[in-house]
Design an enzyme around this catalytic site. Structure first.
Site, short mmCIF file in Angstrom:
data_model
loop_
_atom_site.label_atom_id
_atom_site.label_comp_id
_atom_site.label_asym_id
_atom_site.label_seq_id
_atom_site.Cartn_x
_atom_site.Cartn_y
_atom_site.Cartn_z
CB THR A 61 -58.93 87.62 108.05
OG1 THR A 61 -58.62 86.93 106.79
CG2 THR A 61 -59.80 88.41 108.81
CE LYS A 65 -54.68 87.33 106.07
NZ LYS A 65 -54.85 85.79 105.34
CG ASN A 86 -51.45 84.09 108.84
OD1 ASN A 86 -50.83 83.86 109.82
ND2 ASN A 86 -52.29 82.78 109.24
CG ASP A 101 -52.21 82.44 105.25
OD1 ASP A 101 -53.40 82.41 106.04
OD2 ASP A 101 -52.87 84.49 104.58
P1 NAP Z 1 -56.15 90.30 97.16
O1 NAP Z 1 -55.55 90.67 97.68
O2 NAP Z 1 -57.46 91.34 96.53
O3 NAP Z 1 -56.03 89.87 95.16
C1 NAP Z 1 -56.86 89.85 94.73
C2 NAP Z 1 -56.89 89.18 93.21
O4 NAP Z 1 -57.67 88.36 92.42
C3 NAP Z 1 -55.62 89.54 92.60
O5 NAP Z 1 -54.06 89.01 91.63
C4 NAP Z 1 -57.07 90.39 91.43
O6 NAP Z 1 -56.15 90.62 89.99
C5 NAP Z 1 -57.40 89.16 90.86
N1 NAP Z 1 -58.60 89.57 90.81
C6 NAP Z 1 -60.12 89.99 91.36
N2 NAP Z 1 -60.80 89.93 90.63
C7 NAP Z 1 -60.74 89.88 89.19
C8 NAP Z 1 -61.31 89.43 87.66
N3 NAP Z 1 -62.37 90.30 87.96
N4 NAP Z 1 -60.57 89.33 86.81
C9 NAP Z 1 -59.13 88.43 87.16
N5 NAP Z 1 -58.41 88.36 88.41
C10 NAP Z 1 -59.02 89.27 89.25
O7 NAP Z 1 -57.23 88.84 98.25
P2 NAP Z 1 -56.29 88.23 98.42
O8 NAP Z 1 -56.10 87.85 99.49
O9 NAP Z 1 -55.56 87.53 97.72
O10 NAP Z 1 -57.22 86.68 97.99
C11 NAP Z 1 -57.81 85.83 97.17
C12 NAP Z 1 -58.31 85.01 97.25
O11 NAP Z 1 -58.12 83.40 98.13
C13 NAP Z 1 -59.82 84.85 98.28
O12 NAP Z 1 -60.82 84.33 96.94
C14 NAP Z 1 -60.08 84.10 98.96
O13 NAP Z 1 -60.93 84.04 99.82
C15 NAP Z 1 -58.65 83.20 99.27
N6 NAP Z 1 -57.96 82.45 100.11
C16 NAP Z 1 -58.22 81.75 100.57
C17 NAP Z 1 -57.15 81.28 101.81
C18 NAP Z 1 -57.71 79.86 102.28
O14 NAP Z 1 -57.33 79.83 103.76
N7 NAP Z 1 -58.18 78.98 101.84
C19 NAP Z 1 -56.53 82.33 102.31
C20 NAP Z 1 -56.35 83.97 101.42
C21 NAP Z 1 -56.87 83.91 100.69
P3 NAP Z 1 -55.43 92.53 90.19
O15 NAP Z 1 -54.27 92.49 90.59
O16 NAP Z 1 -55.50 92.86 89.34
O17 NAP Z 1 -56.74 93.35 91.29
#
Ligand code: NAP
Length: 279
Positions: A61, A65, A86, A101
């Site tokens: 995680t 990844k 994952n 995922d």
């Molecule tokens: P990540 O790679 O860090 O990507 C974060 C994303 O959120 C990017 O698009 C980022 O935009 C955006 N972001 C962050 N802060 C922001 C803000 N203040 N305003 C606007 N956009 C913002 O994270 P990730 O791994 O993709 O995970 C993202 C979410 O998905 C998390 O909440 C995670 O818990 C959830 N998730 C859930 C599952 C599930 O099984 N349900 C699986 C995976 C992930 P920028 O590119 O501009 O930084």
């Protein structure tokens, strides 16, 4: 006893041990799943140590990844395309890498898939790559708008998945959302906006881009109801939170390791009891 694990940083709030240990117990399997927290500067050493231990499979995680890829011998076709793993499984003396995922994301959408033609995808981070890969597999989907705070990241994501055949893809920054005059059948939030501990806010009011049958899907499961989902619910829209995705991606990993799906009572337990542990 067979040993499995999850690696990541931080892992304190991970539900994966609970999910997999419950699944093993319900199937009377002699197996155990544990958390192995790895600090970024110790990643290489710890992964090598893990591979030389008696562990036969592990999940990966945030934030590893992608970083795990050079440590496996073979990747599934989906994992190659998505560029993130994952799930890893020991096969003989080799390690094989997978991504589950995207399947976890698709499962709760199956019953809506025939009516999803237009999708708004918010975010272009790690999770968005699996989601975009999954969306391209929806047979009726014709048009995707992908919008990210950092527009360049969305462009890079889209370029990685070309060509798109008949589907049209439009990339935008968030400024486009303010004046958008489109309606979507599916709105997916893959950003961390709305997550517990992050900004408890909303990127856009769903009714501005929804019609009465729109499905609003937020990958976040903590909280179970983000502001986006609350607003969508208030407007009578169908909502999906991130919990089913979490459970189904785990079940797909479990199938890769054991050749078996979860017992029905495991699924019932997880869908009934996990929400109580989150709220
Ligand atoms: P990540 O790679 O860090 O990507 C974060 C994303 O959120 C990017 O698009 C980022 O935009 C955006 N972001 C962050 N802060 C922001 C803000 N203040 N305003 C606007 N956009 C913002 O994270 P990730 O791994 O993709 O995970 C993202 C979410 O998905 C998390 O909440 C995670 O818990 C959830 N998730 C859930 C599952 C599930 O099984 N349900 C699986 C995976 C992930 P920028 O590119 O501009 O930084």
């Amino acid at each position: 006893m067979q040993r499995f694990a999850i690696i990541g940083h931080p892992l304190k709030h991970s539900f994966s041990p609970l999910i997999h240990n419950r699944a093993f117990a319900d199937l009377n399997m002699d197996a155990h799943y544990e958390k192995i927290e790895i600090a970024p500067e110790e990643f290489e050493r710890e992964v090598e140590r893990l591979k030389n231990s008696d562990i036969v499979g592990f999940n990966i995680t945030i934030p590893y990844k992608e970083r795990i890829i050079p440590f496996v011998d073979q990747l599934s076709a989906e994992a190659v395309k998505i560029g993130a793993l994952n799930t890893v499984k020991k096969v003989g003396d080799q390690w094989h890498g997978f991504n589950t995922d995207w399947i976890g994301f698709l499962r709760p959408l199956e019953k809506f898939s025939s009516s999803i033609k237009r999708c708004l995808l918010l975010g272009a981070g790690g999770a968005a790559r699996g989601v975009f890969f999954a969306l391209l597999r929806l047979p009726e989907l014709q048009h995707i708008v992908i919008s990210n705070r950092t527009r360049r990241r969305a462009e890079e994501l889209v370029n990685q998945f070309r060509p798109f055949g008949q589907k049209t893809i439009y990339v935008s920054g968030f400024e486009y959302l303010l004046n958008m005059n489109e309606r979507f059948d599916l709105i997916v939030n893959t950003t961390s906006v709305g997550m517990s501990g992050h900004n408890q806010t909303i990127l856009l009011e769903p009714e501005r881009v929804a019609h009465s049958k729109t499905v609003v899907y937020d990958l976040i499961y903590n909280p179970l109801k983000t502001i986006l989902l609350k607003r969508a619910e208030e407007r009578g829209l169908t909502t999906i939170n991130g919990l089913p995705m979490l459970i189904y991606q785990a079940e797909e990993a479990f199938k890769i390791w054991t050749g078996r799906g979860f017992a029905e009572k495991t699924r019932t337990y997880l869908f009934d009891e996990l929400p109580g542990l989150i709220e």
